[in-house]
Design a protein around this motif. Structure first.
Motif, PDB file in Angstrom:
ATOM      1  N   ASP A   1       0.835  -1.208   0.000  1.00 62.88           N
ATOM      2  CA  ASP A   1       0.000   0.000   0.000  1.00 62.88           C
ATOM      3  C   ASP A   1       0.870   1.258   0.000  1.00 62.88           C
ATOM      4  O   ASP A   1       0.484   2.290  -0.532  1.00 62.88           O
ATOM      5  N   VAL A   2       2.048   1.169   0.593  1.00 63.24           N
ATOM      6  CA  VAL A   2       2.950   2.316   0.716  1.00 63.24           C
ATOM      7  C   VAL A   2       3.956   2.372  -0.430  1.00 63.24           C
ATOM      8  O   VAL A   2       4.210   3.438  -0.992  1.00 63.24           O
ATOM      9  N   ALA A   3       4.531   1.232  -0.798  1.00 59.84           N
ATOM     10  CA  ALA A   3       5.656   1.221  -1.732  1.00 59.84           C
ATOM     11  C   ALA A   3       5.341   0.607  -3.090  1.00 59.84           C
ATOM     12  O   ALA A   3       6.217   0.538  -3.945  1.00 59.84           O
ATOM     13  N   GLY A   4       4.123   0.164  -3.283  1.00 65.15           N
ATOM     14  CA  GLY A   4       3.820  -0.552  -4.523  1.00 65.15           C
ATOM     15  C   GLY A   4       4.180  -2.016  -4.364  1.00 65.15           C
ATOM     16  O   GLY A   4       4.597  -2.457  -3.304  1.00 65.15           O
ATOM     17  N   PHE A   5       4.012  -2.762  -5.425  1.00 69.09           N
ATOM     18  CA  PHE A   5       4.212  -4.203  -5.310  1.00 69.09           C
ATOM     19  C   PHE A   5       5.655  -4.641  -5.479  1.00 69.09           C
ATOM     20  O   PHE A   5       6.047  -5.692  -5.002  1.00 69.09           O
ATOM     21  N   GLU A   6       6.454  -3.809  -6.161  1.00 66.62           N
ATOM     22  CA  GLU A   6       7.804  -4.267  -6.464  1.00 66.62           C
ATOM     23  C   GLU A   6       8.734  -3.086  -6.711  1.00 66.62           C
ATOM     24  O   GLU A   6       8.307  -2.036  -7.181  1.00 66.62           O
ATOM     25  N   ALA A   7       9.995  -3.275  -6.375  1.00 67.60           N
ATOM     26  CA  ALA A   7      11.032  -2.281  -6.666  1.00 67.60           C
ATOM     27  C   ALA A   7      12.308  -3.031  -7.001  1.00 67.60           C
ATOM     28  O   ALA A   7      12.558  -4.117  -6.478  1.00 67.60           O
ATOM     29  N   VAL A   8      13.108  -2.456  -7.884  1.00 66.14           N
ATOM     30  CA  VAL A   8      14.433  -2.998  -8.186  1.00 66.14           C
ATOM     31  C   VAL A   8      15.428  -1.937  -7.755  1.00 66.14           C
ATOM     32  O   VAL A   8      15.331  -0.778  -8.154  1.00 66.14           O
ATOM     33  N   LEU A   9      16.366  -2.341  -6.903  1.00 64.01           N
ATOM     34  CA  LEU A   9      17.325  -1.395  -6.349  1.00 64.01           C
ATOM     35  C   LEU A   9      18.748  -1.862  -6.609  1.00 64.01           C
ATOM     36  O   LEU A   9      19.027  -3.058  -6.640  1.00 64.01           O
ATOM     37  N   GLU A  10      19.642  -0.893  -6.764  1.00 65.36           N
ATOM     38  CA  GLU A  10      21.063  -1.172  -6.894  1.00 65.36           C
ATOM     39  C   GLU A  10      21.733  -0.929  -5.550  1.00 65.36           C
ATOM     40  O   GLU A  10      21.522   0.105  -4.924  1.00 65.36           O
ATOM     41  N   LEU A  11      22.518  -1.889  -5.124  1.00 67.92           N
ATOM     42  CA  LEU A  11      23.269  -1.784  -3.878  1.00 67.92           C
ATOM     43  C   LEU A  11      24.744  -2.009  -4.154  1.00 67.92           C
ATOM     44  O   LEU A  11      25.110  -2.600  -5.172  1.00 67.92           O
ATOM     45  N   LYS A  12      25.559  -1.592  -3.222  1.00 69.44           N
ATOM     46  CA  LYS A  12      26.987  -1.888  -3.302  1.00 69.44           C
ATOM     47  C   LYS A  12      27.204  -3.366  -2.972  1.00 69.44           C
ATOM     48  O   LYS A  12      26.480  -3.924  -2.134  1.00 69.44           O
ATOM     49  N   PRO A  13      28.176  -4.009  -3.607  1.00 65.95           N
ATOM     50  CA  PRO A  13      28.482  -5.398  -3.236  1.00 65.95           C
ATOM     51  C   PRO A  13      28.769  -5.493  -1.735  1.00 65.95           C
ATOM     52  O   PRO A  13      29.389  -4.606  -1.153  1.00 65.95           O
ATOM     53  N   GLY A  14      28.266  -6.556  -1.121  1.00 66.36           N
ATOM     54  CA  GLY A  14      28.470  -6.750   0.310  1.00 66.36           C
ATOM     55  C   GLY A  14      27.405  -6.099   1.174  1.00 66.36           C
ATOM     56  O   GLY A  14      27.485  -6.152   2.400  1.00 66.36           O
ATOM     57  N   SER A  15      26.373  -5.493   0.546  1.00 64.19           N
ATOM     58  CA  SER A  15      25.308  -4.835   1.314  1.00 64.19           C
ATOM     59  C   SER A  15      24.419  -5.865   1.999  1.00 64.19           C
ATOM     60  O   SER A  15      24.150  -6.941   1.466  1.00 64.19           O
ATOM     61  N   SER A  16      23.944  -5.491   3.172  1.00 66.17           N
ATOM     62  CA  SER A  16      23.078  -6.374   3.966  1.00 66.17           C
ATOM     63  C   SER A  16      21.615  -5.964   3.811  1.00 66.17           C
ATOM     64  O   SER A  16      21.294  -4.908   3.252  1.00 66.17           O
TER      65      SER A  16
END
Length: 83
Positions: free
Chosen positions: A14-29
């Motif tokens: 309801d807040v963020a939509g159903f899906e997102a694709v994000l880029e993170l730095k390698p080693g991110s938790s």
């Protein structure tokens, strides 16, 4: 960079939509992913404080310190309740 697909369920979608694709730095938790999610969708902070989500990585329950890999799918779901 590491690409992560995040799928939101129930009140989180309801807040963020159903899906997102994000880029993170390698080693991110997962914790770092959540910081980025709150930055991108500020209203999630309040929702996460009210209802702590269960996090699945590729279908397996994961802790905030889990390091994410390229192509991982993270599901953000509310805790189960029942009676």
């Amino acid at each position: 960079m590491v690409l992560i697909r995040v799928r939101f369920f129930s009140l989180y979608s309801d807040v963020a939509g159903f899906e997102a694709v994000l880029e993170l730095k390698p080693g991110s938790s997962i914790a770092e992913l959540f910081a980025l999610l709150v930055e991108r969708f500020p209203a999630l902070k309040h929702v996460f404080e009210q209802v702590k989500p269960v996090i699945l990585v590729n279908g397996v329950v994961a802790s905030p310190d889990k390091v994410l890999s390229d192509g991982d799918e993270v599901a953000v779901i509310p805790p189960a309740s029942g009676g």
